[in-house]
Design an enzyme around this catalytic site. Structure first.
Site, mmCIF file in Angstrom:
data_model
loop_
_atom_site.group_PDB
_atom_site.id
_atom_site.type_symbol
_atom_site.label_atom_id
_atom_site.label_comp_id
_atom_site.label_asym_id
_atom_site.label_seq_id
_atom_site.Cartn_x
_atom_site.Cartn_y
_atom_site.Cartn_z
ATOM 1 N N TYR A 142 47.146 123.273 33.179
ATOM 2 C CA TYR A 142 48.011 122.774 32.203
ATOM 3 C C TYR A 142 48.602 121.516 32.130
ATOM 4 C CZ TYR A 142 48.381 127.363 29.667
ATOM 5 O OH TYR A 142 48.238 128.531 28.742
ATOM 6 N N LYS A 191 40.320 133.212 41.922
ATOM 7 C CA LYS A 191 38.821 133.199 41.775
ATOM 8 C C LYS A 191 38.226 132.652 42.844
ATOM 9 C CE LYS A 191 35.155 133.845 39.279
ATOM 10 N NZ LYS A 191 34.717 135.281 38.937
ATOM 11 N N ASP A 223 38.322 138.184 37.001
ATOM 12 C CA ASP A 223 37.748 139.046 36.103
ATOM 13 C C ASP A 223 37.998 140.553 36.524
ATOM 14 O OD1 ASP A 223 36.373 138.536 38.750
ATOM 15 O OD2 ASP A 223 34.181 138.331 37.902
ATOM 16 N N ASP A 247 48.484 133.242 31.905
ATOM 17 C CA ASP A 247 48.513 133.080 30.335
ATOM 18 C C ASP A 247 47.851 134.076 30.055
ATOM 19 O OD1 ASP A 247 49.196 132.070 27.950
ATOM 20 O OD2 ASP A 247 47.088 131.240 28.080
ATOM 21 N N ASP A 251 49.120 138.338 28.649
ATOM 22 C CA ASP A 251 48.895 138.722 27.283
ATOM 23 C C ASP A 251 48.160 140.294 27.267
ATOM 24 O OD1 ASP A 251 49.754 136.656 26.073
ATOM 25 O OD2 ASP A 251 48.167 136.760 24.324
#
Ligand code: IPM
Ligand code: MG
Length: 357
Positions: A142, A191, A223, A247, A251
């Site tokens: 970001y 990751k 994942d 982020d 959600d």
């Protein structure tokens, strides 16, 4: 306590949900003897229309001069054509950066009264859901270097993921500290099988974990974490992760509680000045119709009382009032189900104030 709050209603349903929330804070103030002084500032599309920029300096200064910040929501189709640096969302990113709010807490809790709203199979949801996503908020992709250049396939665009040791240390400490007040379990999500930034991230989390021998630590690739959240959400207590992964996962975590209209958030930095806002967006399709669910913003105010001002009793009072009203069967449209009483934004706010006594 006398507390000065910067209030940023923003766009869409923002002003409506903020109105109910400041009213709840006033009710708390008169019940427990606190005075809240609210100062409104422009942010997002509202600021673009009034001043030409999504985050005026006056708003930044006003937030910096306050004890904490309460934000509604920003964004809307009117401003969708604007380039990235001029969009309403810049207000959020700018405030996070300017106020150095590096830790974003996003609790995803499935209220018992709303269990039918949970999209997961009943046997998976049965044990209840209570996950705290701790998202790094001022670093990573970001805020990394970005741009355009010529590449092998023509014009090419890039964004950079970079994390420094100090940045990871402070967010890891936030996660471990919170876990201590919960079930003492942290899942680090990265990751590290592919990304160098994740390998450093994991090394630092492992180092910080040595200061917290009482907290259990697990590691998960992002994942797999996305999959485990819908397969077996009970395995999670606190999840700590990067800005980008957080982020996405927040959600997902919010949706498994069935109700993005219910979830609050806190963005914290070094001082007690935090920014509190609902996880949902500005919902322009229902703006101004008294349909929005104000609960996420009201619960964000409860988080403010807890995290910025150490007013635990007052925070719990708000949370219990919300639970009471849900148990009484009142619902806004987003969480409505058969046999319940449909109410609007204003009535939901009034019912919560009533339940506060
Ligand atoms: C969030 C939002 C923001 C983000 C957008 C609106 C810039 O999705 O707070 O999660 O990506 O951080
Ligand atoms: Mg998001």
């Amino acid at each position: 306590m006398k507390l000065s709050l910067a209030v940023l209603p923003g766009d869409g349903i923002g002003p409506e949900v903020i109105e109910q929330t400041t009213a709840v804070l006033e009710a708390i103030g008169s019940k427990y003897g606190h005075e809240f002084v609210f100062s409104e500032f422009l942010a997002g599309g509202a600021a673009i229309d009034a001043t030409g920029a999504p985050l005026p300096q006056k708003t930044i200064d006003g937030c910096q001069a306050s004890d904490s910040v309460l934000l509604g929501a920003v964004g809307g189709w009117q401003w969708d054509h604007l380039p990235g640096s001029e969009r309403p969302e810049r207000a959020l990113l700018g405030l996070r950066g300017e106020l150095e709010l590096y830790a974003n807490l996003r609790p995803a809790v499935l209220h018992e009264a709303l269990s039918q709203a949970c999209p997961l199979r009943a046997d998976i949801a049965a044990g209840g859901i209570d996950v705290m996503v701790v998202r790094e908020l001022t670093g990573g992709m970001y805020f990394g270097d970005r741009g355009r250049r010529q590449g092998k396939y023509g014009e090419e665009a890039y964004d950079t993921e970079a994390y420094g040791v100090g940045e990871v240390e402070r967010i890891a400490r936030t996660a471990f500290d919170i876990a201590r007040k919960r079930k003492s379990h942290v899942t680090n999500v990265d990751k590290a099988n592919v990304l160098e930034s994740s390998r450093l991230w994991r090394e630092v989390v492992l180092d910080v974990a040595k200061e917290y021998p009482d907290v259990e630590l697990a590691h998960m690739y992002v994942d797999n974490a996305a999959m485990q959240l819908v397969r077996d959400p009970q395995q999670f207590d606190v999840m700590v992760t990067t800005n980008m992964f957080g982020d996405i996962l927040s959600d997902e975590a919010s949706m498994i509680t069935g109700s993005i209209g219910m979830l609050p958030s806190a963005s914290l930095g070094k001082s007690r000045l935090g920014m509190y806002e609902p996880i949902h967006g500005s919902a322009p399709d229902i703006a101004g119709q008294d349909k929005a669910n104000p609960i996420a913003t009201i619960l964000s105010a409860a988080m403010m009382l807890r995290h910025s001002f150490d007013l635990e009793t007052e925070a719990v009072a708000i949370e219990q009032a919300v639970t009471t009203v849900l148990n009484q069967g009142y619902r806004t449209g987003d969480i409505m189900s058969a046999g319940m009483d449909l109410v609007g934004t204003k009535q939901m706010g009034a019912l919560i104030r009533e339940a506060l006594g």
